[in-house]
Design a protein around this motif. Sequence first.
Motif, short mmCIF file in Angstrom:
data_model
loop_
_atom_site.label_atom_id
_atom_site.label_comp_id
_atom_site.label_asym_id
_atom_site.label_seq_id
_atom_site.Cartn_x
_atom_site.Cartn_y
_atom_site.Cartn_z
N THR A 39 51.62 -14.90 -49.32
CA THR A 39 51.03 -16.03 -48.59
C THR A 39 51.39 -15.99 -47.11
N LEU A 40 52.65 -15.70 -46.82
CA LEU A 40 53.08 -15.64 -45.42
C LEU A 40 52.42 -14.48 -44.68
N LEU A 41 52.29 -13.33 -45.34
CA LEU A 41 51.61 -12.20 -44.71
C LEU A 41 50.13 -12.48 -44.51
N GLY A 42 49.53 -13.20 -45.48
CA GLY A 42 48.13 -13.56 -45.33
C GLY A 42 47.90 -14.48 -44.14
N ARG A 43 48.80 -15.47 -43.95
CA ARG A 43 48.69 -16.35 -42.79
C ARG A 43 48.92 -15.57 -41.49
N LEU A 44 49.87 -14.60 -41.53
CA LEU A 44 50.13 -13.78 -40.35
C LEU A 44 48.91 -12.96 -39.97
N TYR A 45 48.19 -12.47 -40.96
CA TYR A 45 46.96 -11.70 -40.70
C TYR A 45 45.96 -12.53 -39.92
N TYR A 46 45.70 -13.75 -40.36
CA TYR A 46 44.75 -14.62 -39.66
C TYR A 46 45.31 -15.12 -38.33
N ASP A 47 46.61 -15.34 -38.28
CA ASP A 47 47.22 -15.89 -37.07
C ASP A 47 47.21 -14.89 -35.92
N LYS A 48 47.24 -13.61 -36.23
CA LYS A 48 47.33 -12.58 -35.19
C LYS A 48 46.00 -11.87 -34.92
N GLY A 49 44.90 -12.44 -35.42
CA GLY A 49 43.60 -11.88 -35.04
C GLY A 49 42.70 -11.46 -36.18
N GLY A 50 43.18 -11.48 -37.42
CA GLY A 50 42.34 -11.14 -38.56
C GLY A 50 41.28 -12.20 -38.80
N LYS A 51 40.09 -11.79 -39.18
CA LYS A 51 38.98 -12.74 -39.34
C LYS A 51 38.21 -12.55 -40.66
#
Length: 365
Positions: A39-51
């Motif tokens: 969950t934390l890695l998934g949020r990091l993906y979106y937080d740092k530019g993943g779309k």
Amino acid sequence: MEDTSFTNQRTNNLRKRYRRWFKIALYTVFLLLGQSVATLLGRLYYDKGGKSKWLGTLVQLAGFPVLFPYYLCILSAPKNPISNNNTHPRQPSSVLAFVYVSIGLLMALNCYLFSVGLMYLPVSTYSLICSTQLAFNAFFSFFLNKLKFTASIINSLVLLSISSTLLAFQSADSGDSAGVPKGKYVIGFICTVAASAGYGLVLSLTQLAFRKVLKRETFKEIMDMIIYQSLAATCATLVGFFASGEWKVLKREMKEYELGEASYMLNLTWTTISWQLFNIGCVGLVMDVSALFSNAISVFGLPIIPIMAVVLFHEKMNGIKVISMVLAVWGFISYVYQHSLDDLKSKAENIDVQKAPPPEEKLNR
């Protein structure tokens, strides 16, 4: 001789009990660790530019091939022909395929909804809204698996529902959703609740499948359930991934990722592995205990995520969130207490059955 036989039987029962609780503890670690990290890695993906929502869905499902080496070891292991776990005949392939595919398609839909929720909501809000899945699971288990609602279980469900509702409404008014348009915030909230309901249904159906269709309590059956339903879910997700056209922008997304291309790949890789650990723990607890217990453990782990979100994403931790987490933990303890009572009652009934004289002896008397 009778004393020796009774002692040996008691020793074997203790070993089985300790072995069972060791397995439950191991599955619990897998579930909590996998859920929190993923969950934390998934949020990091979106937080740092993943779309990409479909890519966020795919990493939840597509990692099942990493389980193949262990799966092959299970298949090649010597089988015990007198094991009570293998007394039921195997169902026809068509029946098994229907079970795996139907649950797999439902999983794909749930994972997509979870991905949308994680994209639009703060991770602390998202994780504690997910605790409603326990209430949904109890609702479906009541109809599908004949769950009995006791005072402790009702207390647990009420506390967990209040916990998530309190946090959800507080977050909507507190500015946690800053930077996210109100419409998208609402979409994220609705998708997360819908995904929680679907996840509760998946766990109840999984328990029903083990009880009514598979009828085999072996680790091989767990691996079959994970691998085949993950295969069906992955195929469905790939169709959506390519049909949506999101695959066309992945190269640009990787180059624009704030932490760099290497971190982008590592994020997706470890997210995939973490979800597989979660799946093993989840299905293992469903088989060894129940769907509701598996969901309760998952809900218990959800308060860990907001605490980590404060450190990693600098999200606010106010009094309402603390109260919400306390209620979630209290609700979990209430359910575990009820499960302990049920376990003690079951053991007492088994002891009475073992001590009861056989029918022939009763007739002779």
